[in-house]
Write a protein that holds these residues in place. Structure first.
Motif, PDB file in Angstrom:
ATOM      1  N   LYS A   1     -14.305  -7.336  -5.698  1.00  0.00           N
ATOM      2  CA  LYS A   1     -13.393  -6.247  -6.072  1.00  0.00           C
ATOM      3  C   LYS A   1     -12.603  -6.742  -7.265  1.00  0.00           C
ATOM      4  CE  LYS A   1     -10.215  -3.581  -3.177  1.00  0.00           C
ATOM      5  NZ  LYS A   1     -10.836  -2.267  -3.088  1.00  0.00           N
TER       6      LYS A   1
ATOM      7  N   ASP B   1     -10.222  -5.585 -11.037  1.00  0.00           N
ATOM      8  CA  ASP B   1      -8.991  -4.958 -11.462  1.00  0.00           C
ATOM      9  C   ASP B   1      -8.836  -3.576 -10.835  1.00  0.00           C
ATOM     10  OD1 ASP B   1      -6.745  -5.039 -12.956  1.00  0.00           O
ATOM     11  OD2 ASP B   1      -7.685  -4.282 -14.802  1.00  0.00           O
TER      12      ASP B   1
ATOM     13  N   THR C   1     -18.910   4.988  -3.136  1.00  0.00           N
ATOM     14  CA  THR C   1     -18.026   5.950  -2.467  1.00  0.00           C
ATOM     15  C   THR C   1     -18.301   5.945  -0.971  1.00  0.00           C
ATOM     16  OG1 THR C   1     -17.225   8.245  -2.420  1.00  0.00           O
ATOM     17  CG2 THR C   1     -19.591   7.930  -2.771  1.00  0.00           C
ATOM     18  N   HIS C   2     -17.281   6.332  -0.199  1.00  0.00           N
ATOM     19  CA  HIS C   2     -17.476   6.513   1.242  1.00  0.00           C
ATOM     20  C   HIS C   2     -16.461   7.514   1.753  1.00  0.00           C
ATOM     21  CE1 HIS C   2     -14.832   3.145   0.409  1.00  0.00           C
ATOM     22  NE2 HIS C   2     -15.840   2.292   0.319  1.00  0.00           N
TER      23      HIS C   2
ATOM     24  N   ALA D   1     -17.573  11.050  -2.704  1.00  0.00           N
ATOM     25  CA  ALA D   1     -17.938  11.877  -1.544  1.00  0.00           C
ATOM     26  C   ALA D   1     -16.675  12.302  -0.817  1.00  0.00           C
ATOM     27  CB  ALA D   1     -18.822  11.070  -0.600  1.00  0.00           C
TER      28      ALA D   1
ATOM     29  N   GLU E   1     -11.907  12.463  -9.104  1.00  0.00           N
ATOM     30  CA  GLU E   1     -12.056  11.056  -8.702  1.00  0.00           C
ATOM     31  C   GLU E   1     -13.314  10.439  -9.327  1.00  0.00           C
ATOM     32  OE1 GLU E   1     -11.129  10.635  -4.414  1.00  0.00           O
ATOM     33  OE2 GLU E   1      -9.171  10.141  -5.264  1.00  0.00           O
TER      34      GLU E   1
ATOM     35  N   TYR F   1     -12.429   9.578 -12.831  1.00  0.00           N
ATOM     36  CA  TYR F   1     -11.622   8.350 -12.906  1.00  0.00           C
ATOM     37  C   TYR F   1     -12.497   7.104 -12.725  1.00  0.00           C
ATOM     38  CZ  TYR F   1      -8.233   4.742 -11.736  1.00  0.00           C
ATOM     39  OH  TYR F   1      -7.511   3.575 -11.709  1.00  0.00           O
ATOM     40  N   LYS F   2     -13.440   7.174 -11.770  1.00  0.00           N
ATOM     41  CA  LYS F   2     -14.284   5.994 -11.524  1.00  0.00           C
ATOM     42  C   LYS F   2     -15.186   5.691 -12.731  1.00  0.00           C
ATOM     43  CE  LYS F   2     -14.529   6.553  -6.506  1.00  0.00           C
ATOM     44  NZ  LYS F   2     -15.462   6.731  -5.378  1.00  0.00           N
TER      45      LYS F   2
ATOM     46  N   TRP G   1      -5.261   3.584 -16.242  1.00  0.00           N
ATOM     47  CA  TRP G   1      -5.033   4.650 -15.277  1.00  0.00           C
ATOM     48  C   TRP G   1      -5.290   5.997 -15.951  1.00  0.00           C
ATOM     49  CZ3 TRP G   1      -4.505   5.735 -10.384  1.00  0.00           C
ATOM     50  CH2 TRP G   1      -3.830   6.898  -9.992  1.00  0.00           C
ATOM     51  N   LEU G   2      -5.797   6.949 -15.197  1.00  0.00           N
ATOM     52  CA  LEU G   2      -5.906   8.328 -15.685  1.00  0.00           C
ATOM     53  C   LEU G   2      -5.365   9.221 -14.584  1.00  0.00           C
ATOM     54  CD1 LEU G   2      -7.023  10.193 -17.995  1.00  0.00           C
ATOM     55  CD2 LEU G   2      -9.094  10.421 -16.593  1.00  0.00           C
TER      56      LEU G   2
ATOM     57  N   PHE H   1      -4.331  12.591 -12.429  1.00  0.00           N
ATOM     58  CA  PHE H   1      -5.051  13.830 -12.073  1.00  0.00           C
ATOM     59  C   PHE H   1      -4.769  14.951 -13.078  1.00  0.00           C
ATOM     60  CE2 PHE H   1      -5.296  11.785  -7.890  1.00  0.00           C
ATOM     61  CZ  PHE H   1      -6.604  12.070  -7.550  1.00  0.00           C
TER      62      PHE H   1
HETATM   63  C1  LIG Z   1      -9.895   4.874  -6.804  1.00  0.00           C
HETATM   64  C2  LIG Z   1     -10.091   6.251  -6.194  1.00  0.00           C
HETATM   65  C3  LIG Z   1     -10.727   7.191  -7.228  1.00  0.00           C
HETATM   66  C4  LIG Z   1     -11.045   6.094  -4.984  1.00  0.00           C
HETATM   67  O1  LIG Z   1     -11.411   7.339  -4.445  1.00  0.00           O
HETATM   68  P1  LIG Z   1     -11.319   7.641  -2.856  1.00  0.00           P
HETATM   69  O2  LIG Z   1     -11.772   9.046  -2.633  1.00  0.00           O
HETATM   70  O3  LIG Z   1      -9.973   7.233  -2.384  1.00  0.00           O
HETATM   71  O4  LIG Z   1     -12.339   6.672  -2.145  1.00  0.00           O
HETATM   72  P2  LIG Z   1     -13.934   6.534  -2.256  1.00  0.00           P
HETATM   73  O5  LIG Z   1     -14.409   6.045  -0.955  1.00  0.00           O
HETATM   74  O6  LIG Z   1     -14.622   7.726  -2.818  1.00  0.00           O
HETATM   75  O7  LIG Z   1     -14.083   5.370  -3.332  1.00  0.00           O
HETATM   76  C5  LIG Z   1     -13.615   4.114  -3.059  1.00  0.00           C
HETATM   77  C6  LIG Z   1     -14.357   3.178  -3.964  1.00  0.00           C
HETATM   78  O8  LIG Z   1     -14.025   3.457  -5.313  1.00  0.00           O
HETATM   79  C7  LIG Z   1     -14.206   2.262  -6.058  1.00  0.00           C
HETATM   80  N1  LIG Z   1     -13.023   2.062  -6.880  1.00  0.00           N
HETATM   81  C8  LIG Z   1     -11.771   1.764  -6.481  1.00  0.00           C
HETATM   82  N2  LIG Z   1     -10.964   1.649  -7.554  1.00  0.00           N
HETATM   83  C9  LIG Z   1     -11.719   1.907  -8.635  1.00  0.00           C
HETATM   84  C10 LIG Z   1     -11.442   1.939 -10.025  1.00  0.00           C
HETATM   85  N3  LIG Z   1     -10.231   1.669 -10.529  1.00  0.00           N
HETATM   86  N4  LIG Z   1     -12.453   2.231 -10.875  1.00  0.00           N
HETATM   87  C11 LIG Z   1     -13.700   2.489 -10.409  1.00  0.00           C
HETATM   88  N5  LIG Z   1     -14.024   2.470  -9.086  1.00  0.00           N
HETATM   89  C12 LIG Z   1     -13.032   2.182  -8.225  1.00  0.00           C
HETATM   90  C13 LIG Z   1     -14.375   1.116  -5.056  1.00  0.00           C
HETATM   91  O9  LIG Z   1     -15.731   0.749  -5.003  1.00  0.00           O
HETATM   92  C14 LIG Z   1     -13.951   1.759  -3.748  1.00  0.00           C
HETATM   93  O10 LIG Z   1     -14.634   1.311  -2.603  1.00  0.00           O
HETATM   94  P3  LIG Z   1     -14.460  -0.192  -2.049  1.00  0.00           P
HETATM   95  O11 LIG Z   1     -13.001  -0.506  -2.103  1.00  0.00           O
HETATM   96  O12 LIG Z   1     -15.034  -0.140  -0.689  1.00  0.00           O
HETATM   97  O13 LIG Z   1     -15.255  -1.031  -3.033  1.00  0.00           O
HETATM   98  C15 LIG Z   1      -8.760   6.898  -5.691  1.00  0.00           C
HETATM   99  O14 LIG Z   1      -8.253   6.186  -4.578  1.00  0.00           O
HETATM  100  C16 LIG Z   1      -7.668   6.912  -6.751  1.00  0.00           C
HETATM  101  O15 LIG Z   1      -6.928   5.958  -6.948  1.00  0.00           O
HETATM  102  N6  LIG Z   1      -7.513   8.057  -7.471  1.00  0.00           N
HETATM  103  C17 LIG Z   1      -6.452   8.238  -8.397  1.00  0.00           C
HETATM  104  C18 LIG Z   1      -6.941   8.291  -9.846  1.00  0.00           C
HETATM  105  C19 LIG Z   1      -7.719   9.541 -10.116  1.00  0.00           C
HETATM  106  O16 LIG Z   1      -8.577   9.907  -9.330  1.00  0.00           O
HETATM  107  N7  LIG Z   1      -7.423  10.222 -11.243  1.00  0.00           N
HETATM  108  C20 LIG Z   1      -8.085  11.452 -11.575  1.00  0.00           C
HETATM  109  C21 LIG Z   1      -8.261  11.518 -13.075  1.00  0.00           C
HETATM  110  S1  LIG Z   1      -8.826  13.112 -13.610  1.00  0.00           S
END
Ligand SMILES: CC(C)(COP(=O)(O)OP(=O)(O)OC[C@H]1O[C@@H](n2cnc3c(N)ncnc32)[C@H](O)[C@@H]1OP(=O)(O)O)[C@@H](O)C(=O)NCCC(=O)NCCS
Length: 221
Positions: free
Chosen positions: A66, A68, A83-84, A106, A149, A152-153, A162-163, A165
């Motif tokens: 894992k 940054d 994702t999970h 997901a 989400e 963002y990933k 950071w980005l 919502f």
């Molecule tokens: C990081 C984030 C997108 C994860 O989404 P989630 O629906 O909570 O969880 P999911 O199960 O779909 O995804 C989790 C996985 O995302 C991945 N992940 C976490 N932080 C990440 C990041 N900064 N960049 C890319 N992938 C990331 C990881 O693999 C994580 O699983 P793991 O910890 O088991 O390895 C969410 O928690 C978040 O912080 N969102 C805020 C930022 C955002 O979405 N902005 C929208 C911009 S338009």
């Protein structure tokens, strides 16, 4: 499901639960050492899916620590996303020579909890959601959330930033099963081009809603 919404050069692996006895690496599980069993299980299964997908690419199934802000650290030359959610685990990986940015997400196909849409949706998106076809059995507000989400990933590994919502304006095309995200902040310069929009696709099946963003590299187009 992921294969339906990602380009063929992206390798995917999905599971509906957590198989017992999946091998895992201490460099990874250190991150969930004190987590609840369910969190530990989804973390391990997510990485198991990722390694199986890496195999399809012909990449050694190495540990995926894992990094940054929670982003997985992929082997050199690879990009990917994990994702999970309840009843679903999935991972997608691709060679960076084919795909520059990848994000998958997901969610249960259920309306967002009360009040969430207000905090994640722009006024224009609220208007768009109310015009989407209600009879298709798709929780459009949850789809909007998931698509953001995925954006963002895909965004984070490129920028390290950071980005919020409210910093991307989404348009959902119900008939094409696609969406686009117009960045309201300065996008990254990739291959000499400043990105202003990311595009993705969605699918809904068996109570699970999936979104994916995959931006091809210039050579992968
Ligand atoms: C990081 C984030 C997108 C994860 O989404 P989630 O629906 O909570 O969880 P999911 O199960 O779909 O995804 C989790 C996985 O995302 C991945 N992940 C976490 N932080 C990440 C990041 N900064 N960049 C890319 N992938 C990331 C990881 O693999 C994580 O699983 P793991 O910890 O088991 O390895 C969410 O928690 C978040 O912080 N969102 C805020 C930022 C955002 O979405 N902005 C929208 C911009 S338009």
């Amino acid at each position: 499901m992921l294969a339906d919404i990602l380009p063929p050069k992206v390798a995917v692996r999905e599971l509906r639960g957590d198989p017992p006895g999946v091998p895992h690496h201490p460099q990874e599980t250190v991150h969930v050492a004190s987590a609840l069993p369910q969190r530990r299980a989804e973390f391990i299964t997510g990485r198991h899916c990722a390694r199986q997908a890496l195999r399809v690419l012909g990449v050694q199934p190495v540990p995926i620590p894992k990094g940054d802000r929670g982003a997985p650290v992929w082997p050199a030359g690879v990009t990917g996303s994990i994702t999970h959610c309840a009843g679903y685990r999935g991972a997608a990986v691709a060679l960076r020579s084919d795909v520059l940015a990848l994000g998958v997400d997901a969610e249960p196909n259920e309306p967002l909890p009360e009040g969430v849409l207000r905090t994640i949706g722009l006024p224009s998106e609220h208007a768009m959601l109310s015009a989407l076809p209600a009879h298709r059995g798709i929780a459009w507000d949850r789809l909007l959330f998931s698509a953001k989400e995925s954006v963002y990933k895909a965004w984070f590994p490129l920028t390290g930033e950071w980005l919020d919502f409210l910093e991307a304006e989404l348009t959902i095309d119900a008939d094409a099963h696609g969406f686009s995200a117009r960045l309201l902040v300065r996008g990254p310069v990739v291959d000499g081009v400043r990105w202003s929009t990311l595009r993705g696709r969605f699918t809904v099946r068996d109570g699970i809603l999936l979104t994916a963003v995959a931006e091809p590299s210039v050579s992968g187009r």
